[in-house]
Design an enzyme around this catalytic site. Structure first.
Site, PDB file in Angstrom:
ATOM      1  N   LYS A 131     -10.239   0.435   4.302  1.00  0.00           N
ATOM      2  CA  LYS A 131     -10.701   1.519   3.422  1.00  0.00           C
ATOM      3  C   LYS A 131     -11.570   0.835   2.371  1.00  0.00           C
ATOM      4  O   LYS A 131     -11.347   0.939   1.152  1.00  0.00           O
ATOM      5  CB  LYS A 131      -9.464   2.224   2.837  1.00  0.00           C
ATOM      6  CG  LYS A 131      -9.742   3.533   2.141  1.00  0.00           C
ATOM      7  CD  LYS A 131     -10.106   4.679   3.073  1.00  0.00           C
ATOM      8  CE  LYS A 131     -10.486   5.894   2.248  1.00  0.00           C
ATOM      9  NZ  LYS A 131     -11.154   6.947   3.013  1.00  0.00           N
ATOM     10  N   ASP A 147      -9.531   6.617   7.886  1.00  0.00           N
ATOM     11  CA  ASP A 147      -9.535   8.075   8.081  1.00  0.00           C
ATOM     12  C   ASP A 147     -10.395   8.443   9.294  1.00  0.00           C
ATOM     13  O   ASP A 147     -10.017   9.283  10.112  1.00  0.00           O
ATOM     14  CB  ASP A 147     -10.008   8.806   6.812  1.00  0.00           C
ATOM     15  CG  ASP A 147     -11.185   8.127   6.122  1.00  0.00           C
ATOM     16  OD1 ASP A 147     -11.529   6.987   6.482  1.00  0.00           O
ATOM     17  OD2 ASP A 147     -11.772   8.755   5.223  1.00  0.00           O
ATOM     18  N   ASP A 184       0.912   0.608  10.792  1.00  0.00           N
ATOM     19  CA  ASP A 184       2.161   1.343  11.031  1.00  0.00           C
ATOM     20  C   ASP A 184       1.835   2.760  11.512  1.00  0.00           C
ATOM     21  O   ASP A 184       2.369   3.253  12.513  1.00  0.00           O
ATOM     22  CB  ASP A 184       2.935   1.393   9.693  1.00  0.00           C
ATOM     23  CG  ASP A 184       4.353   1.909   9.856  1.00  0.00           C
ATOM     24  OD1 ASP A 184       4.766   2.169  10.998  1.00  0.00           O
ATOM     25  OD2 ASP A 184       5.037   2.048   8.826  1.00  0.00           O
ATOM     26  N   ASP A 242       1.768   4.460  15.723  1.00  0.00           N
ATOM     27  CA  ASP A 242       2.571   5.621  16.144  1.00  0.00           C
ATOM     28  C   ASP A 242       1.675   6.745  16.668  1.00  0.00           C
ATOM     29  O   ASP A 242       2.044   7.469  17.589  1.00  0.00           O
ATOM     30  CB  ASP A 242       3.425   6.145  14.978  1.00  0.00           C
ATOM     31  CG  ASP A 242       4.765   5.430  14.910  1.00  0.00           C
ATOM     32  OD1 ASP A 242       4.930   4.414  15.619  1.00  0.00           O
ATOM     33  OD2 ASP A 242       5.653   5.878  14.159  1.00  0.00           O
ATOM     34  N   TYR A 284       3.927  -2.916   1.717  1.00  0.00           N
ATOM     35  CA  TYR A 284       5.376  -2.875   1.933  1.00  0.00           C
ATOM     36  C   TYR A 284       6.099  -4.019   1.226  1.00  0.00           C
ATOM     37  O   TYR A 284       7.304  -3.988   1.050  1.00  0.00           O
ATOM     38  CB  TYR A 284       5.706  -2.920   3.431  1.00  0.00           C
ATOM     39  CG  TYR A 284       5.281  -1.666   4.189  1.00  0.00           C
ATOM     40  CD1 TYR A 284       4.791  -0.557   3.513  1.00  0.00           C
ATOM     41  CD2 TYR A 284       5.373  -1.600   5.563  1.00  0.00           C
ATOM     42  CE1 TYR A 284       4.389   0.572   4.196  1.00  0.00           C
ATOM     43  CE2 TYR A 284       4.974  -0.466   6.258  1.00  0.00           C
ATOM     44  CZ  TYR A 284       4.479   0.617   5.562  1.00  0.00           C
ATOM     45  OH  TYR A 284       4.086   1.745   6.238  1.00  0.00           O
TER      46      TYR A 284
END
Ligand code: NAD
Length: 355
Positions: A188, A221, A245, A249, A138
């Protein structure tokens, strides 16, 4: 004397922080707290032409903690990006160097049926996400969309240095020690070099200072599946900005309503505490918002900025008992629901009873 700055903001932000004030007023009898309240977001734009004035930012810098309501609303949507209420929020987080975002996802037994998962899977779920907030993709440079040989190309940069990873990992391990003593770090590393660095640094921090805490590494994942399959086996989840992020959620959805979710953003000195929800213009001014997310954010403030774990636990227990007794606001109940201020009063009366 501890200093708390209250920024109610806009819409239901003002209504839910009002309920927090009742709780603060009660604890002020036994804890030395100084409260200052200021305009923020759209309310500050109306009064001063900008969402966060220098005076309010200075007060935030001098405070031990900031409690936010929510900002935004249709009235300010057409303003240019830099003058929007949300810009005030981003500036505040950046200036206070709040690099770790804390998002608890706890399923209250009384609300278990509000979860999108089956009762026997979600039962006992109490996950705490620690997300890196000021680095990663970001913020990474260079970032652009540009025209190269007649084709548009867009790029962002996922970049972390080892200090950024180590400081947020430290926070995750410290928090795990006060909970169930387990950290699951998401990355990852099988595909991205920067994520191999993430895994290496987290492993080093663990080896050097936190061998008493259990550490698990999961690829993002796989983690996205595991939190749905076996949510109650997780304790603290540590992740970078982007993965954190998304996973926070996803976990929020396990717990039911947006009106129940608190959050904190902390750095080495300051803490900002705010409900996850926004200003809810569709219900603002009706006194029907759920104040629990804000009250639980205040509980986090007592724990993470004032080191008063017992006050945190007391408030959380009072919320739990209020729900167990069947009290609901409109977002989590059907018949005979309470108003925002009635829910605040019920929680306060349980706090008084339990203390
Ligand atoms: P929202 O979170 O304000 O509302 C989404 C839905 O959830 C609405 O139907 C609302 O009524 C309901 N809801 C939210 N909180 C609730 C509560 N405590 N009790 C009962 N119901 C609740 O999101 P939105 O509608 O997308 O955004 C509205 C405004 O808030 C926008 O201007 C947005 O930019 C801003 N916003 C601010 C923040 C923040 O201040 N941190 C976060 C998200 C959105």
């Amino acid at each position: 004397m501890k200093k708390i700055l209250i920024l109610p903001g806009d819409g239901i932000g003002k209504e839910v922080t009002n309920e927090c004030m009742k709780v603060i007023d009660f604890f002020k009898k036994s804890i030395e707290i100084e409260i200052t309240e200021e305009l923020f977001g759209g309310a500050s734009i109306d009064a001063h032409g900008q969402p966060l004035t220098k005076d309010v930012l200075d007060k935030a810098m001098e405070s031990d903690a900031v409690l936010l309501g929510a900002v935004g609303g249709p009235k300010w949507e057409e303003l240019e990006h830099n003058l929007k209420p949300e810009k005030g929020l981003l500036t505040l987080r950046k200036e206070l160097e709040a690099f770790a975002n804390l998002r608890p996802g706890k399923v209250f037994p009384a609300l278990i049926n509000a979860s999108s998962l089956k009762k026997d899977i979600v039962e006992g779920t109490d996950i705490f996400v620690v997300r890196e907030l000021t680095g990663g993709i970001y913020f990474g440079e260079p970032r652009y969309v540009k025209n190269v040989g007649g084709k548009r190309i867009g790029a962002n940069n996922l970049i972390y240095n080892e200090d950024e990873i180590a400081r947020v990992a430290n926070i995750a391990f410290e928090i795990a020690r006060k909970r169930k003593n387990k950290v699951t770090s998401l990355d990852k590393a099988n595909v991205l070099e920067v994520m191999q660095l993430w895994r290496d640094v987290v492993t080093e921090v663990h080896k050097n200072n936190f061998q008493d805490v259990e550490l698990e590494h999961l690829y993002i994942d796989n983690a996205a599946m595991q939190v749905i399959k076996r949510p109650s086996t997780f304790d603290v989840i540590l992740a970078g900005n982007l993965f954190g992020d998304i996973i926070s959620d996803e976990i929020a959805e396990l717990t039911g309503s947006l009106g129940m979710l608190p959050s904190a953003s902390i750095g080495s000195k300051h803490g900002i505490y705010e409900p996850v929800h926004g200003s809810a213009p569709d219900i603002a001014g009706q006194n029907i918002a759920n104040p629990i997310a804000a009250i639980l954010s205040l509980a986090m403030l007592f724990k993470y900025s004032l080191n008063l774990d017992s006050v945190h636990d007391l408030i959380e227990k009072a919320v739990s008992e209020t729900l167990n007794a069947g009290f609901r606001t409109k977002d989590i109940g059907y018949d005979n629901t309470l108003t925002c201020s009635e829910m605040g009063d019920e929680i306060l009366s349980n706090i008084v009873k339990l203390s």
